[in-house]
Design an enzyme around this catalytic site. Structure first.
Site, PDB file in Angstrom:
ATOM      1  N   LYS A 162       0.941  -1.201   0.040  1.00 37.20           N
ATOM      2  CA  LYS A 162       0.043  -0.130  -0.060  1.00 37.20           C
ATOM      3  C   LYS A 162       0.910   1.364   0.255  1.00 37.20           C
ATOM      4  O   LYS A 162       2.027   1.396   0.603  1.00 37.20           O
ATOM      5  CB  LYS A 162      -0.887   0.114   1.245  1.00 37.20           C
ATOM      6  CG  LYS A 162      -2.116   0.982   1.395  1.00 37.20           C
ATOM      7  CD  LYS A 162      -2.861   1.155   2.568  1.00 37.20           C
ATOM      8  CE  LYS A 162      -3.930   2.064   2.639  1.00 37.20           C
ATOM      9  NZ  LYS A 162      -4.748   1.785   3.837  1.00 37.20           N
ATOM     10  N   SER A 180      -9.444   1.837   3.151  1.00 43.93           N
ATOM     11  CA  SER A 180      -8.617   2.537   2.195  1.00 43.93           C
ATOM     12  C   SER A 180      -7.614   1.777   1.387  1.00 43.93           C
ATOM     13  O   SER A 180      -6.991   2.376   0.678  1.00 43.93           O
ATOM     14  CB  SER A 180      -7.966   3.632   3.178  1.00 43.93           C
ATOM     15  OG  SER A 180      -6.992   3.090   4.021  1.00 43.93           O
ATOM     16  N   SER A 185      -9.997  -0.596   7.210  1.00 50.72           N
ATOM     17  CA  SER A 185      -9.400  -0.388   5.885  1.00 50.72           C
ATOM     18  C   SER A 185      -8.450  -1.446   5.378  1.00 50.72           C
ATOM     19  O   SER A 185      -7.982  -1.373   4.111  1.00 50.72           O
ATOM     20  CB  SER A 185      -8.098   0.941   5.906  1.00 50.72           C
ATOM     21  OG  SER A 185      -8.928   2.131   6.127  1.00 50.72           O
TER      22      SER A 185
END
Length: 526
Positions: A95, A172, A196
């Site tokens: 990420k 996210s 997330s």
């Protein structure tokens, strides 16, 4: 490790990269059937097919230009010295808020120089993993403004779910979820403050582990809240997630929270036992359920599977403070204050920030002065959470909210419920499971549960600022296993037993245009 069904590309005998496990790939590397260079070439081709071209899923923000060089070096090392372990030469996505070389999906930190790899990245690198790229994300991990679409960042564009065109992939850690769903890498890392990791895992039909706060280091991770942030694996199977967690768990002097973890890290791979649910008492807190007939029906049907696997289901096993958790504003206060304080501390630690931003106020001002990049209408203009956080201070209300969170989430929440009903774990539909463990700092393991019916009418989010479909035919959803602090090893065992008995992930693939065609046979020997 327990044996796992190997899905092969039917025309070649190589593992099918849509579903290939880390063990499948490691076996092929060890046998010399293909190399890490082959793997990187295949995954890069798959990314190119669907990331910006074709369905334009926008899962990967950038690929690593050094990945092939790193793969070649690891191939040579394997020949000369042998394998470092299960991640040697395995391509991983990270990420984009986790530090490697470049920074997050906003333009405000573009080109910033980090002092070092994030600790979890350094551990993966030492284990022989290859970082093939950075996964797209909801900008600032969904903390810039509530009206921003899930999976959008100014640099990465709008990520979407590969199970239905223009569907919400959640956030996210959006890109990590999308990429794992269709085989753009062998494994990935996400981060979670509240939902997330587990929500994009649910929406993309994969496995996600949100570790206990303090099991994995946050050093080098762009923060929201040091009280709730944690980094964890997002993969196609519980086994793959357990392999990655085994590598990234451990104490880090640069993250104080990790120094209070148990001195001995459990063997998460040894927890992969298909009989793990025998004799387990599993509770169902019904008060957290919301309205979704398909999810409720699939969850209720799954309870019989748990019973067949030897578990005792306690239903309902409601939290005494469930209504208080739902109504509490304490988490918002803690996250808003922490965002301001922790963001400044993070930026202060960077070696270089070409844009000159120093704190949250500067980020707000940067977005206003670069509105063409960051605040494009009609969907991307909101920075209300930034503005709210900038007004907050560390005061008595903050400390009261923090104490309230721990009381609601731990003392009177998860721990009280486990004790009251003599439970080994708690299960919930993943969509409704994130908040109690978030405010407690406790772990979650999420696995696939089912799919919306084919008769589902595609519907957008009700907000006019949300361009994505909230629901559509075939959209996945998951089931989450919750427990007390550092109970990952038990939760992994339960999740693995359920996964192996149900094999939900294999029941449905992404829509055809979203599935890359490149396989190892297309690159080996080329």
């Amino acid at each position: 490790m327990p044996e796992r069904e190997i899905l092969s590309d039917s025309t070649s005998g190589f593992p099918d990269l849509y579903e290939a496990s880390i063990a499948d790939l490691q076996s092929g590397l060890q046998q010399g059937s293909f190399t890490s260079v082959d793997l990187v070439n295949a995954y890069l081709a798959r990314i190119e097919e669907v990331n910006l071209e074709g369905p334009a899923l926008h899962a990967v923000l950038e690929t690593n230009p050094k990945a092939l060089t790193q793969a070649a070096a690891l191939d040579l090392e394997r020949q000369e010295k042998g394998s470092r372990g299960p991640l040697h030469g395995i391509p991983i996505l990270v990420k984009d808020n986790i530090a490697t070389l470049h920074e997050e999906g906003s333009y405000a930190l573009l080109g910033s120089v980090v002092p070092r790899d994030a600790f979890v990245v350094a551990k993966l690198r030492a284990a022989g993993a290859i970082f093939i790229g950075k996964a797209n994300l909801s900008e600032w991990a969904s903390m810039r403004g509530e009206a921003l679409p899930n999976g959008w960042s100014a640099r990465g564009g709008q990520a979407t779910c590969p199970y239905y065109p223009n569907a919400d992939a959640s956030g996210s850690s959006t890109g990590s979820g999308v990429a794992m769903a269709i085989g753009l890498a062998a494994g990935s890392l996400g981060t979670e403050t509240d939902g997330s990791i587990i929500l994009p895992s649910s929406n993309n039909n994969i496995v996600g582990i949100k570790p206990t706060v303090g099991l994995t280091s946050r050093a080098g991770v762009i923060p929201i809240s040091h009280n709730q942030d944690t980094a964890g694996p997002m993969c196609r199977s519980v086994a793959d997630a357990a392999i990655i967690l085994s590598v990234i768990a451990g104490p880090d002097p640069m993250d104080e929270a990790t120094l209070s973890q148990p001195k001995i890290i459990p063997d998460y791979i040894a927890a992969l036992n298909p009989d793990a649910l025998k004799g387990a008492r599993i509770g169902v807190p019904r008060s957290f359920f919301e309205e979704d007939k398909a999810i409720q029906a699939a969850f209720d049907a799954s309870l019989e599977t748990f019973r067949q696997l030897g578990a005792e289901i306690v239903d309902p096993a409601d939290f005494a403070d469930g209504r208080e958790i739902k109504q509490s504003k304490s988490e918002n206060i803690v996250m808003s204050v922490d965002l301001k304080v922790d963001m400044k501390k993070y930026i202060d630690g960077l070696v270089e920030v070409p844009t000159g931003v120093k704190d949250l106020a500067d980020l707000i001002a940067f977005n206003l002065s670069h509105a063409d990049l960051e605040l494009s209408p009609p969907y991307h203009q909101d920075q209300s959470q930034f503005i709210t956080s900038e007004k907050m201070t560390v005061d008595d209300a903050y400390y009261a909210a923090l104490a309230d969170d721990l009381d609601l989430g731990r003392t009177r929440g998860i721990d009280a419920t486990l004790k009251k009903y003599n439970l080994d774990a708690i299960i919930l539909p993943t969509e409704w499971a994130s908040t109690p463990p978030a405010i407690a700092g406790y772990p979650i393991v999420a696995v696939p549960l089912g799919f919306q019916p084919d008769t589902t009418e595609p519907k957008p989010w009700p907000s006019p600022r949300m361009p994505l479909l909230q629901t559509a035919p075939g959209l996945p959803f998951g089931i989450a296993f919750l427990g007390t602090a550092y109970s990952e090893v038990q939760l992994i065992g339960y999740a693995y037993a359920f996964e192996q008995a149900t094999k939900v992930r294999l029941a449905r693939r992404a829509y055809p245009e979203a599935i890359p065609k490149t396989q190892l046979k297309d690159v080996v020997g080329q």
